[in-house]
Structures are given as structure tokens and as C-alpha cells.
Design an enzyme around this catalytic site. Structure first.
Site, PDB file in Angstrom:
ATOM      1  N   HIS A   1       3.935   7.056   3.905  1.00 11.04           N
ATOM      2  CA  HIS A   1       4.889   5.951   3.753  1.00 11.04           C
ATOM      3  C   HIS A   1       4.454   5.005   2.633  1.00 11.04           C
ATOM      4  O   HIS A   1       3.327   5.061   2.159  1.00 11.04           O
ATOM      5  CB  HIS A   1       5.076   5.179   5.072  1.00 11.04           C
ATOM      6  CG  HIS A   1       3.873   4.444   5.577  1.00 11.04           C
ATOM      7  ND1 HIS A   1       2.997   4.972   6.498  1.00 11.04           N
ATOM      8  CD2 HIS A   1       3.395   3.205   5.299  1.00 11.04           C
ATOM      9  CE1 HIS A   1       2.045   4.090   6.765  1.00 11.04           C
ATOM     10  NE2 HIS A   1       2.255   3.008   6.037  1.00 11.04           N
TER      11      HIS A   1
ATOM     12  N   HIS B   1       0.830  -1.216   0.000  1.00  7.72           N
ATOM     13  CA  HIS B   1       0.000   0.000   0.000  1.00  7.72           C
ATOM     14  C   HIS B   1       0.856   1.255   0.000  1.00  7.72           C
ATOM     15  O   HIS B   1       2.039   1.217   0.340  1.00  7.72           O
ATOM     16  CB  HIS B   1      -0.986   0.028   1.170  1.00  7.72           C
ATOM     17  CG  HIS B   1      -0.366  -0.012   2.542  1.00  7.72           C
ATOM     18  ND1 HIS B   1      -0.176  -1.180   3.239  1.00  7.72           N
ATOM     19  CD2 HIS B   1       0.095   0.972   3.352  1.00  7.72           C
ATOM     20  CE1 HIS B   1       0.374  -0.908   4.413  1.00  7.72           C
ATOM     21  NE2 HIS B   1       0.563   0.396   4.511  1.00  7.72           N
TER      22      HIS B   1
ATOM     23  N   GLU C   1       7.655   0.844   5.160  1.00 12.61           N
ATOM     24  CA  GLU C   1       7.092  -0.202   6.005  1.00 12.61           C
ATOM     25  C   GLU C   1       7.295  -1.541   5.307  1.00 12.61           C
ATOM     26  O   GLU C   1       7.166  -1.627   4.086  1.00 12.61           O
ATOM     27  CB  GLU C   1       5.583   0.069   6.187  1.00 12.61           C
ATOM     28  CG  GLU C   1       4.851  -0.966   7.032  1.00 12.61           C
ATOM     29  CD  GLU C   1       3.352  -0.648   7.177  1.00 12.61           C
ATOM     30  OE1 GLU C   1       2.806   0.157   6.399  1.00 12.61           O
ATOM     31  OE2 GLU C   1       2.727  -1.238   8.084  1.00 12.61           O
TER      32      GLU C   1
HETATM   33 CO    CO Z   1       1.062   1.243   6.327  1.00  9.73          CO
END
Ligand code: CO
Length: 134
Positions: A79, A7, A130
Site C-alpha cells: 500500500h 510511506h 492508507e
Molecule cells: Co502503512
């Protein structure tokens, strides 16, 4: 090591407005808001054919995205999340190459119920990164 883009996360000052843009104007499918007190955020996922957009709204007093929204009051890309098969192996490989892992270095359970880690933006082209074990 690095797998799919899981994502792109966008910090929003107001979730209702963010959902209105994605579900309304863009006609996307969005999940119901999910409060994650241990991460200091409320999240909504926008489901796209090839990836997801994670909308993040601050939750509680010490939200990790509060400072970001102070600098970016209308929101912004916060992020990127990449998938890995083995998060501990990925962490150890990156640490051996000098990358900094945020927090205590132990994976936490993220919004999908899977282990996640965050890597220092200065070590990844200025982008908070991440990793999620899938
Ligand atoms: Co995230």
C-alpha cells in the site's frame, strides 16, 4: 486534501531478509521491529531522506497481509500512505464521492501512534491506500 507521501509499504515473507536488504545492501537506517497485534503485522520503517518504506511481516493467525503474500510469495508493494490534516474530514469527503473505506470506517491508531484509515484499492487505481493524520 492529500498531503505528503508518508510511506510505501512492502509486504515481506521474512523480516530479517527484508532488513538485510535495506540496512545491509542499500545502507539505509531502519527502526527496530515493532509488533502491532491489533493490525496483524510486525513493522520496520526504513528512513529515507524524503519518505519512509514500511516493511510488513505477517503476525498472528489472521494477518491482513497473509492472502497478499500467498499471491506474492516473494513479497511486493502492499500500500501507499498519504498524510492528511484531518482524517475524519478526509474520510467524509471521500465517502461523499463514492470511495469505500475499509473496516468499520473508524480510524485506528497506526504504527506512528497516529490515526489511520484504509481505502478500497478498486477506488484508487488498484492500489490499497492508507491515510494518516499528521
Ligand atoms: Co502503512
Amino acid at each position: 486534501m492529500i498531503g505528503r507521501l508518508n510511506h510505501v509499504a512492502i509486504a515481506v515473507p521474512d523480516m530479517a531478509s527484508g532488513v538485510k536488504i535495506y540496512a545491509g545492501a542499500l545502507g539505509a537506517k531502519v527502526t527496530p521491529p515493532q509488533a502491532l497485534p491489533e493490525h496483524g503485522v510486525t513493522v520496520v520503517f526504513v528512513e529515507l531522506p524524503n519518505t519512509k518504506i514500511e516493511l510488513l511481516e505477517p503476525l498472528g493467525e489472521n494477518s491482513p497481509i497473509a492472502a497478499y503474500l500467498e499471491r506474492n510469495p516473494s513479497g511486493g508493494i502492499h500500500h501507499l500512505c498519504y498524510e492528511v490534516d484531518d482524517i475524519l474530514a478526509a474520510r467524509d469527503q471521500l465517502k461523499a464521492q463514492g470511495a469505500r473505506v475499509l473496516g468499520d470506517g473508524q480510524p485506528k491508531i497506526g504504527a506512528h501512534g497516529k490515526p489511520v484509515l484504509f481505502l478500497h484499492p478498486k477506488d484508487f487505481c488498484g492500489t490499497l491506500t492508507e491515510l494518516e493524520q499528521v
